[in-house]
Design a protein around this motif. Structure first.
Motif, PDB file in Angstrom:
ATOM      1  N   MET A 172       0.714  -1.210  -0.038  1.00  0.00           N
ATOM      2  CA  MET A 172      -0.092   0.054   0.064  1.00  0.00           C
ATOM      3  C   MET A 172       0.999   1.220  -0.023  1.00  0.00           C
ATOM      4  SD  MET A 172      -2.929   0.974   2.585  1.00  0.00           S
ATOM      5  CE  MET A 172      -4.334   0.037   1.759  1.00  0.00           C
ATOM      6  N   ALA A 183       2.294   1.518  -3.233  1.00  0.00           N
ATOM      7  CA  ALA A 183       1.373   1.963  -4.424  1.00  0.00           C
ATOM      8  C   ALA A 183       0.772   3.478  -4.270  1.00  0.00           C
ATOM      9  CB  ALA A 183      -0.007   1.040  -4.261  1.00  0.00           C
ATOM     10  N   ILE A 184       0.999   3.873  -2.912  1.00  0.00           N
ATOM     11  CA  ILE A 184       0.563   5.457  -2.817  1.00  0.00           C
ATOM     12  C   ILE A 184       1.453   6.204  -3.320  1.00  0.00           C
ATOM     13  CG2 ILE A 184       0.343   7.376  -1.038  1.00  0.00           C
ATOM     14  CD1 ILE A 184      -1.087   5.093   0.728  1.00  0.00           C
ATOM     15  N   VAL A 215      -3.348   0.217  -4.507  1.00  0.00           N
ATOM     16  CA  VAL A 215      -3.950   0.519  -3.164  1.00  0.00           C
ATOM     17  C   VAL A 215      -5.210  -0.357  -2.808  1.00  0.00           C
ATOM     18  CG1 VAL A 215      -4.887   2.258  -2.102  1.00  0.00           C
ATOM     19  CG2 VAL A 215      -2.800   2.837  -3.526  1.00  0.00           C
ATOM     20  N   ILE A 218     -10.145   5.919  -4.929  1.00  0.00           N
ATOM     21  CA  ILE A 218      -8.806   5.997  -4.609  1.00  0.00           C
ATOM     22  C   ILE A 218      -8.269   7.008  -5.543  1.00  0.00           C
ATOM     23  CG2 ILE A 218      -6.899   4.552  -4.322  1.00  0.00           C
ATOM     24  CD1 ILE A 218      -8.440   2.213  -3.588  1.00  0.00           C
ATOM     25  N   LEU A 248      -5.842  10.004  -4.086  1.00  0.00           N
ATOM     26  CA  LEU A 248      -4.517  10.308  -4.530  1.00  0.00           C
ATOM     27  C   LEU A 248      -4.382  11.574  -5.112  1.00  0.00           C
ATOM     28  CD1 LEU A 248      -3.675   6.707  -5.415  1.00  0.00           C
ATOM     29  CD2 LEU A 248      -3.114   7.952  -3.221  1.00  0.00           C
ATOM     30  N   ILE A 297      -4.156   6.257   3.703  1.00  0.00           N
ATOM     31  CA  ILE A 297      -4.716   4.861   4.343  1.00  0.00           C
ATOM     32  C   ILE A 297      -5.907   4.970   5.164  1.00  0.00           C
ATOM     33  CG2 ILE A 297      -4.216   2.866   5.597  1.00  0.00           C
ATOM     34  CD1 ILE A 297      -1.289   3.200   4.990  1.00  0.00           C
ATOM     35  N   VAL A 344      -9.029   5.829   2.630  1.00  0.00           N
ATOM     36  CA  VAL A 344      -9.184   4.722   1.843  1.00  0.00           C
ATOM     37  C   VAL A 344      -9.885   3.639   2.670  1.00  0.00           C
ATOM     38  CG1 VAL A 344      -8.094   2.524   0.932  1.00  0.00           C
ATOM     39  CG2 VAL A 344      -7.413   4.647   0.316  1.00  0.00           C
TER      40      VAL A 344
END
Length: 565
Positions: free
Chosen positions: A298, A301-302, A310, A333, A337, A354, A357
């Protein structure tokens, strides 16, 4: 018994006053409510102070003002007498204080709602502190929790909408938190576990348990002579301390899987040589290997602006069930972002990303597991402390620079987005042995037959129609039985009769059959030609599938042709 009744009345009266205050201040001065709630809990004593502190960890239940007010909760209690402290130590270890310690200071360093701390010195010259719980606290907590559960049951009965928040489950969760807080053995166990993690790091340390002096009511540990971390804010040493803290938590979260779960500034100290020291191990968090992999994925990916990655990591961590609407979740998501990307780098918050999400698609009954809440809260606390030490810290850039090292520990699940294709293929290839192992394990558990899960969407209306058809068929059979029974009874003249010749039982059977038939007709759906047309499997538009199969008496036709009107 009288004491229990009196205590129950005190709790009920405090709850009633709090409810009246909520109704009175909710519109006039809502900003005063968090302070009023805190004052109510303090007035109820130790149990409710600690419960309030535990409730402040529930980021999924309380708004920010309430969490902040509850996190600052403390009860101003006087120190209990030194004679009681000495007696507790002697009962715990079975020896006089003079034999256990070379010196024992009767004046406590601090007195809190759960325990008080006395400085002492061992016979080998080590400076230690002795943490002693308040006499009678375990019985008081147990009685208060029992009364609180009964109060919640009554509150649910009075106000049924409260049930959707599952207050009894919350009381049980907070009760477990409180029992751990007042058991010194639990803290000693956490200290031993964290020592295995932190002792291997050069820039961080912690007090250690002085073995074997750890019981339910008394704990002896090393005395730390460091300085509170807040004193380093704004100094030349602050950036180095921030890097040391970040490195320590990267190791805890991704390497060890065990982390200090309460890293607020009051629990962080530093020494003149630049080392950090963690205190207060009443709460630690644990991440299993799969969760560590998912958390690493995660974060990666962020940093890569990869919404698909994510989502995969969030599913692996347990934020969402595997069967989610991927398109809508990925879209949400992406928005999160994109909003984060518009901020200055120094204001990026991985913890906030996080948390946002995790809340996607959740309603008023949103409730995260306690271990995930502990993780998110820890991330927020670490980020806040890092930024207090170094306001210009580019947290995302720093973690991105360490991405290769983190990736060796935490393999991402389905990475995509902005990362190179070669990297995605390489990491996917590294996942293949684990996937094959999982499939073989499933096959072994299923007598050699691999198990696959099939999930359908859009069949709820069909299921409802089948259920209605079954109900109508059952009712029709009952109705038919009543008609036959009535006909048979009408052939016999036994028993009372009406209209001179018709048996009463036959009349009742025919009446019941008529009512059943009427109910069946009313419950039947109204069918129109338009409805029949909409249910026909061939639409007026061309469809993409090559073949569509009609009922048994029809032919198989090509779906690439348009259906005739």
């Amino acid at each position: 018994m009288a004491g229990t009744v009196r205590r129950g009345g005190q709790i009920a009266w405090a709850g009633l006053k709090l409810g009246v205050a909520v109704l009175r201040l909710r519109r006039r001065a809502p900003e005063r409510l968090p302070a009023y709630v805190s004052a109510t809990l303090v007035g109820l004593g130790t149990t409710f102070v600690k419960l309030g502190q535990g409730l402040s960890l529930r980021w999924d239940l309380l708004p920010v003002p309430y969490r902040e007010a509850l996190s600052r909760l403390h009860s101003d209690v006087p120190a209990f007498p030194a004679e009681q402290a000495r007696r507790s130590v002697e009962q715990a270890f079975g020896a006089p204080v003079g034999e256990l310690f070379a010196s024992f200071d009767d004046k406590p360093l601090a007195a809190a709602s759960v325990a008080q701390i006395h400085p002492a010195r061992m016979h080998d010259g080590r400076d230690v502190v002795v943490k002693i719980t308040r006499p009678g606290i375990h019985a008081q907590v147990q009685a208060d929790l029992l009364l609180l559960r009964r109060t919640m049951r009554v509150a649910q009965w009075i106000w049924p909408p409260l049930k959707r928040h599952r207050p009894l489950e919350l009381v049980d969760e907070l009760g477990a938190f409180l029992r751990d807080e007042i058991d010194m053995r639990h803290e000693a166990q956490n200290m031993r576990r964290m020592a295995k993690v932190l002792d291997a790091l050069p820039g961080i340390t912690q007090p250690h348990v002085v073995e074997p002096y750890a019981t339910r009511n008394v704990l002896v540990q090393d005395r730390s002579h460091g300085t509170r971390l807040e004193a380093a804010y704004g100094t030349a040493a602050a950036p180095a301390l921030a890097r040391a803290l970040l490195g320590a938590y990267v190791h805890q979260l991704f390497g060890a899987g065990v982390f200090h779960a309460d890293p607020h500034p009051g629990n962080l100290f530093f020494f003149d040589d630049g080392r950090l020291c963690l205190h207060d191990f009443g709460s630690i968090g644990v991440l299993d290997p799969a969760s560590r992999l998912a958390l690493g994925g995660m974060v990666e990916a962020i940093a890569a602006d990869d919404a698909e990655g994510v989502l995969d990591a969030a599913i692996a961590m347990g934020f969402f069930p595997p069967q989610v609407d991927r398109r809508s979740h990925v879209r949400e998501i992406h928005l999160i972002l994109a909003e984060m990307a518009s901020r200055p780098l120094a204001q990026w918050s991985i913890a906030e990303a996080i948390w946002r999400v995790a809340r996607i698609g959740q309603g008023a009954g949103f409730r995260l597991p306690a271990h995930l809440l502990s993780l998110i809260r820890t991330l927020f606390l670490v980020e806040n402390t890092l930024r207090a030490l170094d306001p210009d810290l580019d947290l995302l850039g720093t973690l991105s620079a360490q991405a290769a090292a983190i990736a060796d520990i935490a393999e991402a699940s389905r990475p995509s987005g902005n990362r190179p294709l070669a990297m995605r293929l390489a990491r996917t290839a590294r996942q293949l042995p684990q996937i094959a192992t999982d499939l073989l394990r499933q096959a072994q558990l299923s007598d050699g037959r691999p198990a696959f899960s099939v999930h359908h969407h859009g069949l709820s209306s069909t299921q409802e129609a089948i259920a209605r058809t079954g109900n109508r068929l059952a009712l029709a059979l009952v109705t038919l039985g009543l008609y036959v029974s009535g006909a048979l009874l009408s052939l016999h003249s036994d028993g009372p009769q009406v209209f001179g010749h018709l048996p009463v039982m036959a009349v009742l059977a025919f009446t019941a059959a008529g009512l059943g038939n009427g109910h069946r007709q009313i419950g039947a759906p109204v069918t129109s030609r338009s409805n029949e047309h909409r249910e026909w499997p061939i639409s007026r538009q061309s469809v993409s599938k090559p073949l569509i199969y009609l009922p048994a008496d029809a032919q198989c036709i090509s779906a690439s042709r348009k259906a005739d009107p």
